[in-house]
Design a protein around this motif. Structure first.
Motif, PDB file in Angstrom:
ATOM      1  N   LEU A  45     -63.764 -33.324 -72.596  1.00 56.61           N
ATOM      2  CA  LEU A  45     -64.132 -33.243 -71.188  1.00 56.61           C
ATOM      3  C   LEU A  45     -65.643 -33.123 -70.965  1.00 56.61           C
ATOM      4  O   LEU A  45     -66.170 -33.720 -70.020  1.00 56.61           O
ATOM      5  N   PRO A  46     -66.391 -32.380 -71.810  1.00 59.77           N
ATOM      6  CA  PRO A  46     -67.844 -32.299 -71.583  1.00 59.77           C
ATOM      7  C   PRO A  46     -68.552 -33.652 -71.675  1.00 59.77           C
ATOM      8  O   PRO A  46     -69.655 -33.811 -71.141  1.00 59.77           O
ATOM      9  N   GLY A  47     -67.949 -34.618 -72.359  1.00 57.19           N
ATOM     10  CA  GLY A  47     -68.564 -35.932 -72.495  1.00 57.19           C
ATOM     11  C   GLY A  47     -68.424 -36.816 -71.280  1.00 57.19           C
ATOM     12  O   GLY A  47     -69.028 -37.888 -71.207  1.00 57.19           O
ATOM     13  N   VAL A  48     -67.608 -36.385 -70.309  1.00 59.85           N
ATOM     14  CA  VAL A  48     -67.364 -37.185 -69.112  1.00 59.85           C
ATOM     15  C   VAL A  48     -68.362 -36.809 -68.028  1.00 59.85           C
ATOM     16  O   VAL A  48     -68.373 -35.676 -67.544  1.00 59.85           O
ATOM     17  N   LEU A  64     -68.651 -44.448 -58.050  1.00 57.01           N
ATOM     18  CA  LEU A  64     -67.805 -43.357 -58.534  1.00 57.01           C
ATOM     19  C   LEU A  64     -67.755 -42.216 -57.533  1.00 57.01           C
ATOM     20  O   LEU A  64     -66.698 -41.624 -57.305  1.00 57.01           O
ATOM     21  N   TYR A  65     -68.898 -41.918 -56.914  1.00 58.68           N
ATOM     22  CA  TYR A  65     -68.935 -40.834 -55.930  1.00 58.68           C
ATOM     23  C   TYR A  65     -68.036 -41.143 -54.732  1.00 58.68           C
ATOM     24  O   TYR A  65     -67.480 -40.230 -54.113  1.00 58.68           O
ATOM     25  N   LYS A  66     -67.874 -42.414 -54.405  1.00 60.14           N
ATOM     26  CA  LYS A  66     -67.021 -42.792 -53.275  1.00 60.14           C
ATOM     27  C   LYS A  66     -65.548 -42.582 -53.595  1.00 60.14           C
ATOM     28  O   LYS A  66     -64.741 -42.278 -52.718  1.00 60.14           O
ATOM     29  N   TRP A  67     -65.190 -42.758 -54.870  1.00 60.95           N
ATOM     30  CA  TRP A  67     -63.776 -42.720 -55.241  1.00 60.95           C
ATOM     31  C   TRP A  67     -63.309 -41.376 -55.776  1.00 60.95           C
ATOM     32  O   TRP A  67     -62.134 -41.039 -55.649  1.00 60.95           O
ATOM     33  N   TRP A  68     -64.206 -40.635 -56.417  1.00 64.20           N
ATOM     34  CA  TRP A  68     -63.790 -39.369 -57.033  1.00 64.20           C
ATOM     35  C   TRP A  68     -64.714 -38.237 -56.590  1.00 64.20           C
ATOM     36  O   TRP A  68     -65.937 -38.349 -56.703  1.00 64.20           O
ATOM     37  N   PRO A  69     -64.159 -37.126 -56.113  1.00 66.85           N
ATOM     38  CA  PRO A  69     -64.987 -36.013 -55.621  1.00 66.85           C
ATOM     39  C   PRO A  69     -65.618 -35.179 -56.731  1.00 66.85           C
ATOM     40  O   PRO A  69     -66.518 -34.390 -56.473  1.00 66.85           O
ATOM     41  N   THR A  71     -66.142 -34.876 -61.414  1.00 65.28           N
ATOM     42  CA  THR A  71     -65.873 -35.456 -62.729  1.00 65.28           C
ATOM     43  C   THR A  71     -64.499 -35.030 -63.241  1.00 65.28           C
ATOM     44  O   THR A  71     -63.849 -35.769 -63.979  1.00 65.28           O
ATOM     45  N   GLY A  72     -64.052 -33.837 -62.842  1.00 68.27           N
ATOM     46  CA  GLY A  72     -62.724 -33.395 -63.243  1.00 68.27           C
ATOM     47  C   GLY A  72     -61.635 -34.289 -62.690  1.00 68.27           C
ATOM     48  O   GLY A  72     -60.679 -34.650 -63.396  1.00 68.27           O
ATOM     49  N   ALA A  73     -61.763 -34.656 -61.414  1.00 71.33           N
ATOM     50  CA  ALA A  73     -60.780 -35.547 -60.792  1.00 71.33           C
ATOM     51  C   ALA A  73     -60.807 -36.916 -61.474  1.00 71.33           C
ATOM     52  O   ALA A  73     -59.753 -37.535 -61.692  1.00 71.33           O
ATOM     53  N   LEU A  74     -61.999 -37.401 -61.807  1.00 74.21           N
ATOM     54  CA  LEU A  74     -62.119 -38.676 -62.518  1.00 74.21           C
ATOM     55  C   LEU A  74     -61.457 -38.584 -63.884  1.00 74.21           C
ATOM     56  O   LEU A  74     -60.708 -39.478 -64.289  1.00 74.21           O
ATOM     57  N   ALA A  75     -61.710 -37.500 -64.607  1.00 74.40           N
ATOM     58  CA  ALA A  75     -61.125 -37.332 -65.938  1.00 74.40           C
ATOM     59  C   ALA A  75     -59.612 -37.262 -65.873  1.00 74.40           C
ATOM     60  O   ALA A  75     -58.913 -37.836 -66.726  1.00 74.40           O
ATOM     61  N   MET A  76     -59.086 -36.574 -64.859  1.00 74.93           N
ATOM     62  CA  MET A  76     -57.635 -36.449 -64.727  1.00 74.93           C
ATOM     63  C   MET A  76     -56.991 -37.805 -64.494  1.00 74.93           C
ATOM     64  O   MET A  76     -55.977 -38.149 -65.108  1.00 74.93           O
ATOM     65  N   LEU A 132     -59.955 -30.643 -59.330  1.00 72.08           N
ATOM     66  CA  LEU A 132     -59.227 -30.994 -60.546  1.00 72.08           C
ATOM     67  C   LEU A 132     -57.848 -30.344 -60.548  1.00 72.08           C
ATOM     68  O   LEU A 132     -56.860 -30.976 -60.939  1.00 72.08           O
ATOM     69  N   ALA A 133     -57.759 -29.102 -60.120  1.00 70.01           N
ATOM     70  CA  ALA A 133     -56.470 -28.416 -60.080  1.00 70.01           C
ATOM     71  C   ALA A 133     -55.483 -29.160 -59.182  1.00 70.01           C
ATOM     72  O   ALA A 133     -54.303 -29.321 -59.534  1.00 70.01           O
ATOM     73  N   ALA A 134     -55.963 -29.640 -58.038  1.00 71.76           N
ATOM     74  CA  ALA A 134     -55.092 -30.379 -57.128  1.00 71.76           C
ATOM     75  C   ALA A 134     -54.661 -31.699 -57.751  1.00 71.76           C
ATOM     76  O   ALA A 134     -53.489 -32.101 -57.652  1.00 71.76           O
ATOM     77  N   ALA A 135     -55.594 -32.392 -58.415  1.00 72.03           N
ATOM     78  CA  ALA A 135     -55.261 -33.658 -59.062  1.00 72.03           C
ATOM     79  C   ALA A 135     -54.293 -33.448 -60.216  1.00 72.03           C
ATOM     80  O   ALA A 135     -53.365 -34.238 -60.419  1.00 72.03           O
TER      81      ALA A 135
END
Length: 207
Positions: A45-48, A64-69, A71-76, A132-135
């Protein structure tokens, strides 16, 4: 609630080819998720980061900022994209056998050298990242919990479980115990543990 391990091809770095015109949004999104999955499985995860994922996918960080709020949400989402998941909970009529099969599959996923550390990292990061928790809940835990509860409800209707048993608690007792050994690895997480969980639980929950 069958789980499959990450497909090696799904997490490989995307091959970007120059071309004219703007790529379709779906193609861009898929490239970002593939690039992110590569970072996630290779470096954890730290690499993302948005910067590294954008550079690898050949897109701007603003996309990316438009699609994911976060980095955790993107990683999930990248994890869900990379792991080819078949969500099913077979009902053979034998509740104990079905639960053993599901838990064994889950244990294999958690102990896989690629997927296990990623899941542990996502669970840990979700404690301080509300997005991230919600995702994680939407894409991972809730669909699996729903299938497990539905299978247990069918067993209760057939008289295989007492009518007063809390099915949500049963799910926590089984799958939660596996998460516990993943995150606090002072005891082995293996198929023998999965079988013991089912045996111990059903002796207390059976009519």
């Amino acid at each position: 609630m069958e789980e499959t391990r990450p497909s090696p091809a799904a997490a490989q770095r995307p091959v970007l080819r120059p071309g004219r015109g703007r790529r379709p949004a779906a193609q861009v999104r898929a490239a970002v998720l593939t690039a992110t999955a590569h970072l996630l499985f290779e470096e954890g995860l730290p690499g993302v980061t948005f910067e590294r994922a954008a550079a690898s996918a050949g897109v701007s960080k603003m996309t990316l900022y438009k699609w994911w709020p976060s980095t955790g949400a993107l990683a999930m989402e990248a994890y869900s994209h990379a792991v080819e998941q078949t969500l099913a909970f077979e009902d053979t009529g034998d509740l104990a056998a079905d639960l053993r099969a599901q838990l064994r599959s889950f244990v294999h996923l958690l102990t896989d050298e690629r997927s296990g550390p990623v899941i542990a990292a996502l669970v840990g990061a979700a404690q301080s990242d509300a997005v991230l928790a919600a995702a994680f809940a939407e894409r991972y835990t809730r669909p699996r919990r729903r299938l497990a509860v539905e299978r247990l409800a069918a067993a209760r209707r057939c008289g295989q479980l007492r009518g007063d048993v809390d099915l949500e608690v049963l799910v926590d007792q089984l799958w939660g115990a596996c998460y516990h050994r993943l995150l606090l690895p002072d005891q082995p997480l293996d198929t023998a543990f999965a079988d013991a969980l089912v045996a111990n639980l059903l002796r207390g929950a059976a009519p």
